[in-house]
Motif scaffolding. Structure first.
Motif, PDB file in Angstrom:
ATOM      1  N   LEU A 388      22.455  57.943  81.544  1.00 33.83           N
ATOM      2  CA  LEU A 388      21.045  57.629  81.295  1.00 33.83           C
ATOM      3  C   LEU A 388      20.924  56.638  80.151  1.00 33.83           C
ATOM      4  CD1 LEU A 388      19.595  61.221  81.712  1.00 33.83           C
ATOM      5  CD2 LEU A 388      19.030  59.272  83.166  1.00 33.83           C
ATOM      6  N   ALA A 389      21.745  56.837  79.111  1.00 32.63           N
ATOM      7  CA  ALA A 389      21.744  55.891  77.989  1.00 32.63           C
ATOM      8  C   ALA A 389      22.227  54.520  78.448  1.00 32.63           C
ATOM      9  CB  ALA A 389      22.620  56.419  76.859  1.00 32.63           C
ATOM     10  N   ALA A 390      23.254  54.491  79.305  1.00 32.00           N
ATOM     11  CA  ALA A 390      23.757  53.217  79.832  1.00 32.00           C
ATOM     12  C   ALA A 390      22.694  52.509  80.656  1.00 32.00           C
ATOM     13  CB  ALA A 390      25.011  53.457  80.671  1.00 32.00           C
ATOM     14  N   ALA A 391      21.820  53.271  81.277  1.00 31.49           N
ATOM     15  CA  ALA A 391      20.730  52.678  82.055  1.00 31.49           C
ATOM     16  C   ALA A 391      19.655  52.080  81.157  1.00 31.49           C
ATOM     17  CB  ALA A 391      20.103  53.738  82.968  1.00 31.49           C
ATOM     18  N   GLY A 392      19.669  52.452  79.882  1.00 28.33           N
ATOM     19  CA  GLY A 392      18.673  51.927  78.954  1.00 28.33           C
ATOM     20  C   GLY A 392      17.559  52.900  78.629  1.00 28.33           C
ATOM     21  N   VAL A 393      17.746  54.181  79.001  1.00 21.86           N
ATOM     22  CA  VAL A 393      16.737  55.187  78.681  1.00 21.86           C
ATOM     23  C   VAL A 393      16.829  55.538  77.205  1.00 21.86           C
ATOM     24  CG1 VAL A 393      15.841  57.490  79.226  1.00 21.86           C
ATOM     25  CG2 VAL A 393      16.870  56.085  81.029  1.00 21.86           C
ATOM     26  N   ASP A 394      15.682  55.624  76.535  1.00 26.79           N
ATOM     27  CA  ASP A 394      15.633  55.905  75.102  1.00 26.79           C
ATOM     28  C   ASP A 394      16.223  57.277  74.793  1.00 26.79           C
ATOM     29  OD1 ASP A 394      14.231  55.204  72.371  1.00 26.79           O
ATOM     30  OD2 ASP A 394      13.657  57.282  72.817  1.00 26.79           O
ATOM     31  N   PRO A 395      16.950  57.423  73.673  1.00 24.98           N
ATOM     32  CA  PRO A 395      17.559  58.719  73.345  1.00 24.98           C
ATOM     33  C   PRO A 395      16.565  59.873  73.288  1.00 24.98           C
ATOM     34  CG  PRO A 395      18.482  57.012  71.944  1.00 24.98           C
ATOM     35  CD  PRO A 395      17.355  56.374  72.711  1.00 24.98           C
ATOM     36  N   LEU A 396      15.392  59.650  72.713  1.00 25.63           N
ATOM     37  CA  LEU A 396      14.402  60.725  72.658  1.00 25.63           C
ATOM     38  C   LEU A 396      13.972  61.119  74.063  1.00 25.63           C
ATOM     39  CD1 LEU A 396      12.507  62.659  71.201  1.00 25.63           C
ATOM     40  CD2 LEU A 396      10.851  60.781  71.003  1.00 25.63           C
ATOM     41  N   ARG A 397      13.814  60.144  74.948  1.00 30.20           N
ATOM     42  CA  ARG A 397      13.407  60.459  76.324  1.00 30.20           C
ATOM     43  C   ARG A 397      14.487  61.294  77.014  1.00 30.20           C
ATOM     44  NH1 ARG A 397      10.424  58.295  80.749  1.00 30.20           N
ATOM     45  NH2 ARG A 397      10.304  60.069  82.177  1.00 30.20           N
ATOM     46  N   ILE A 398      15.744  61.002  76.769  1.00 29.99           N
ATOM     47  CA  ILE A 398      16.825  61.789  77.357  1.00 29.99           C
ATOM     48  C   ILE A 398      16.760  63.227  76.849  1.00 29.99           C
ATOM     49  CG2 ILE A 398      19.331  62.048  77.528  1.00 29.99           C
ATOM     50  CD1 ILE A 398      19.503  58.967  77.297  1.00 29.99           C
ATOM     51  N   LEU A 399      16.537  63.384  75.556  1.00 28.99           N
ATOM     52  CA  LEU A 399      16.381  64.721  74.983  1.00 28.99           C
ATOM     53  C   LEU A 399      15.197  65.445  75.619  1.00 28.99           C
ATOM     54  CD1 LEU A 399      17.080  66.911  72.903  1.00 28.99           C
ATOM     55  CD2 LEU A 399      15.686  65.647  71.242  1.00 28.99           C
ATOM     56  N   GLN A 400      14.117  64.753  75.818  1.00 23.50           N
ATOM     57  CA  GLN A 400      12.942  65.368  76.457  1.00 23.50           C
ATOM     58  C   GLN A 400      13.250  65.771  77.893  1.00 23.50           C
ATOM     59  OE1 GLN A 400      10.308  62.064  75.802  1.00 23.50           O
ATOM     60  NE2 GLN A 400       9.372  62.967  73.972  1.00 23.50           N
ATOM     61  N   MET A 401      13.980  64.934  78.609  1.00 16.32           N
ATOM     62  CA  MET A 401      14.305  65.221  80.006  1.00 16.32           C
ATOM     63  C   MET A 401      15.071  66.527  80.158  1.00 16.32           C
ATOM     64  SD  MET A 401      15.366  61.383  81.323  1.00 16.32           S
ATOM     65  CE  MET A 401      16.114  61.956  82.855  1.00 16.32           C
ATOM     66  N   THR A 402      15.918  66.838  79.180  1.00 19.82           N
ATOM     67  CA  THR A 402      16.760  68.029  79.289  1.00 19.82           C
ATOM     68  C   THR A 402      16.163  69.249  78.604  1.00 19.82           C
ATOM     69  OG1 THR A 402      19.100  68.680  79.302  1.00 19.82           O
ATOM     70  CG2 THR A 402      18.233  67.793  77.223  1.00 19.82           C
ATOM     71  N   SER A 437      20.737  58.391  69.001  1.00 19.58           N
ATOM     72  CA  SER A 437      21.695  58.060  70.051  1.00 19.58           C
ATOM     73  C   SER A 437      21.898  59.265  70.952  1.00 19.58           C
ATOM     74  CB  SER A 437      23.040  57.643  69.442  1.00 19.58           C
ATOM     75  OG  SER A 437      24.036  57.530  70.447  1.00 19.58           O
ATOM     76  N   ALA A 438      21.975  59.016  72.249  1.00 21.87           N
ATOM     77  CA  ALA A 438      22.268  60.107  73.178  1.00 21.87           C
ATOM     78  C   ALA A 438      23.664  60.666  72.939  1.00 21.87           C
ATOM     79  CB  ALA A 438      22.128  59.606  74.612  1.00 21.87           C
ATOM     80  N   ALA A 439      24.560  59.865  72.362  1.00 21.17           N
ATOM     81  CA  ALA A 439      25.901  60.352  72.064  1.00 21.17           C
ATOM     82  C   ALA A 439      25.868  61.521  71.093  1.00 21.17           C
ATOM     83  CB  ALA A 439      26.756  59.219  71.499  1.00 21.17           C
ATOM     84  N   HIS A 440      24.822  61.605  70.280  1.00 22.38           N
ATOM     85  CA  HIS A 440      24.723  62.696  69.320  1.00 22.38           C
ATOM     86  C   HIS A 440      24.453  64.031  70.004  1.00 22.38           C
ATOM     87  CE1 HIS A 440      23.576  59.654  65.915  1.00 22.38           C
ATOM     88  NE2 HIS A 440      24.765  59.425  66.451  1.00 22.38           N
ATOM     89  N   LEU A 441      24.042  64.009  71.273  1.00 21.18           N
ATOM     90  CA  LEU A 441      23.853  65.255  72.008  1.00 21.18           C
ATOM     91  C   LEU A 441      25.181  65.959  72.271  1.00 21.18           C
ATOM     92  CD1 LEU A 441      21.179  64.081  74.612  1.00 21.18           C
ATOM     93  CD2 LEU A 441      20.789  65.500  72.594  1.00 21.18           C
ATOM     94  N   HIS A 442      26.283  65.235  72.115  1.00 17.42           N
ATOM     95  CA  HIS A 442      27.606  65.845  72.304  1.00 17.42           C
ATOM     96  C   HIS A 442      28.067  66.616  71.069  1.00 17.42           C
ATOM     97  CE1 HIS A 442      27.375  63.166  75.620  1.00 17.42           C
ATOM     98  NE2 HIS A 442      27.941  62.114  75.063  1.00 17.42           N
ATOM     99  N   ASP A 443      27.475  66.330  69.911  1.00 15.15           N
ATOM    100  CA  ASP A 443      27.981  66.867  68.642  1.00 15.15           C
ATOM    101  C   ASP A 443      27.425  68.260  68.379  1.00 15.15           C
ATOM    102  OD1 ASP A 443      29.330  64.504  68.292  1.00 15.15           O
ATOM    103  OD2 ASP A 443      27.805  63.609  67.010  1.00 15.15           O
ATOM    104  N   ILE A 444      27.747  69.192  69.248  1.00 14.00           N
ATOM    105  CA  ILE A 444      27.216  70.553  69.161  1.00 14.00           C
ATOM    106  C   ILE A 444      28.003  71.361  68.137  1.00 14.00           C
ATOM    107  CG2 ILE A 444      26.858  72.700  70.452  1.00 14.00           C
ATOM    108  CD1 ILE A 444      26.506  70.981  72.967  1.00 14.00           C
ATOM    109  N   VAL A 445      27.293  71.947  67.201  1.00 14.55           N
ATOM    110  CA  VAL A 445      27.932  72.779  66.173  1.00 14.55           C
ATOM    111  C   VAL A 445      27.352  74.199  66.185  1.00 14.55           C
ATOM    112  CG1 VAL A 445      28.631  70.882  64.675  1.00 14.55           C
ATOM    113  CG2 VAL A 445      26.334  71.831  64.445  1.00 14.55           C
ATOM    114  N   GLY A 446      26.730  74.559  67.264  1.00 13.93           N
ATOM    115  CA  GLY A 446      26.211  75.911  67.396  1.00 13.93           C
ATOM    116  C   GLY A 446      25.228  75.993  68.548  1.00 13.93           C
ATOM    117  N   VAL A 447      25.141  77.163  69.144  1.00 15.43           N
ATOM    118  CA  VAL A 447      24.206  77.441  70.231  1.00 15.43           C
ATOM    119  C   VAL A 447      23.594  78.810  69.987  1.00 15.43           C
ATOM    120  CG1 VAL A 447      23.989  77.909  72.718  1.00 15.43           C
ATOM    121  CG2 VAL A 447      25.415  76.010  71.930  1.00 15.43           C
TER     122      VAL A 447
END
Length: 473
Positions: A388-402, A437-447
């Motif tokens: 989605l980020a490669a497509a040009g979707v804004d990082p906040l929009r990706i966060l909202q989508m999920t 950055s959508a890449a920051h969605l990978h940096d999980i340090v807790g759930v």
């Protein structure tokens, strides 16, 4: 025993607006958020469990809005792996009357380490149970009576799709799934269709073409399903046996003529036509779950990096061999020019998703785990973020989508999707700002799932447990 959990000294992300609440604390009781306040302002008791994870960003848990985990004979490992990658809820895209009835009796038996099931359909509508409009209507009535949250369609004719949508509307049940090859997505949208996989195939691309009518005519000429006249149970068994080979890579079923038509649709793709389609989707409140990761792994199944993916350790060796054989067959079956068409299709779909995002089409994140080749439940949703980020979707929009959008799709906005009082305590802690950055969605340090906290060591243990179990089976 602690009566409350207080997560202190964190930055809460308002996923609706993108605003931040720094130096905050989230208070959890009985699996629900009971307060979001300035750090240190909640009176403590001796029974409180106070967590101080450090300078982290807290967001709602992720949702995989297109998954098939419950179709597995033993889904526990897959569900645990999804949770380990921050997925706290999922939409099950293929069900059964048995699953629906077990859910109604609260007997699904999901393990403790599992995302929440937010929506469940019955049997997918296919030639086995929806070969004709009359048969499809019967199936819709049965599934609606069993309590299906939505009707899922896959391989039906355009005429049958219309019958399904009208019958489902009479029961107040939404319809989602695959657009038939000859269907007009505008007509489907007007009747309330949710589009999975960007079609899949040509239907959306045809609607964005300057030569749409000619392409649509060719699609309609081959849209009628021709199947052997067999009793329904026999046909269902045949289709079930064939399903794994189809699901692993649907693109591998493409013929020379269908690829030529696809190339024509790509050559005549027009941004203006795509924007008009997007604007109609906005007016009709049409949802789209692109599953770009599923598109990529089928359209370009022979990419070498798929075979070298370290996350394959979470997949049974026999499954990896099956995926590899399928990819080898796909690679050899088509000419270099045809493979170039598939690559161009993926690039055009990225372009289409960007247009959808710019125009405000309602979208969610889904990965099509499990069954699809090279799609690994858990990591696959993170690859969807990247695409989605490669497509040009804004990082906040990706966060909202999920998060907030995924909750809205399934009618769960009242209890999930944002960090607010009264919402479910399903959270993800991120080391870096996900708005940047959508890449920051990978940096999980807790759930946090249902109020239960999983520290990094707990998440690692879940992942390693799955890897160990699957290395020997």
């Amino acid at each position: 025993m602690a009566t409350r959990t207080i997560i202190a000294g964190v930055t809460v992300v308002d996923v609706r607006t993108g605003g931040l609440l720094p130096d905050s604390e989230v208070v959890i009781s009985d699996g629900l958020i009971t307060a979001v306040a300035r750090a240190g302002t909640t009176p403590r008791t001796d029974h409180d469990d106070v967590l101080t994870p450090g300078p982290v960003f807290v967001v709602p848990g992720f949702t995989d809005s297109h998954a098939h985990a419950l179709n597995l004979t033993e889904p526990d490992g897959t569900l645990a792996l999804m949770l380990a990658f921050g997925i706290t809820s999922f939409r099950q895209m293929s069900g059964s009357s048995d699953l629906l009835r077990r859910r109604a009796r609260d007997q699904l038996g999901l393990p403790a380490d599992s995302p929440a099931l937010t929506a469940l359909c019955g049997e997918i509508l296919s030639p086995a149970n929806a070969a004709t409009p009359a048969e499809a209507r019967e199936t819709v009535r049965s599934e609606a009576a069993d309590g299906a949250d939505f009707i899922k369609v896959a391989a039906v004719s355009p005429y049958t799709l219309t019958a399904v949508q009208r019958e489902a509307a009479a029961w107040g049940v939404p319809v989602a799934g695959h657009l038939p090859a000859g269907a007009d997505p505008r007509a489907a949208a007007r009747l309330g269709f949710t589009i999975e996989h960007l079609g899949p195939g040509i239907p959306l691309l045809a609607a964005c073409s300057t030569d749409e009518q000619a392409i649509r005519a060719q699609l309609r000429s081959g849209s009628e399903l021709r199947l052997p006249r067999l009793p329904r149970p026999v046909l269902a068994r045949i289709l079930t046996m064939a399903l794994p080979r189809v699901v692993v890579n649907p693109t591998a079923r493409a013929t020379d003529s269908s690829i030529a038509l696809l190339q024509h649709a790509l050559d005549t793709f027009d941004d203006g036509e795509a924007r008009e389609l997007a604007q109609l989707f906005v007016r009709e409140d049409t949802w789209v779950t692109p599953t770009l990761v599923r598109q990529l792994t089928s359209q370009r199944a022979d990419i070498p990096s798929f075979r070298d993916d370290p996350d394959l350790r979470y997949v049974k060796p026999g499954t990896v061999r099956f995926w590899t054989r399928s990819a080898d067959h796909f690679s050899k079956k088509y000419t270099p020019q045809q493979h170039a068409t598939f690559a161009a299709q993926h690039d055009t779909e990225l372009r289409l998703v960007k247009i959808f995002a710019e125009e405000g089409v309602r979208m969610t994140t889904g990965s099509d785990a499990t069954g699809a080749g090279w799609v690994i439940a858990g990591p696959s949703l993170h690859r969807e973020f990247d695409l989605l980020a490669a497509a040009g979707v804004d990082p906040l929009r990706i966060l909202q989508m999920t998060t907030v959008d995924a909750a809205s799709l399934v009618g769960r906005s009242e209890d999930s999707g944002t960090i607010e009082v009264g919402k479910l305590a399903d959270l993800v802690f991120l080391a870096r700002d996900p708005r940047e950055s959508a890449a920051h969605l990978h940096d999980i340090v807790g759930v946090v799932r249902q109020g239960r906290h999983y520290a990094p060591s707990d998440l690692s243990a879940l992942r390693e447990g799955v890897a160990a179990a699957r290395s020997v089976t």
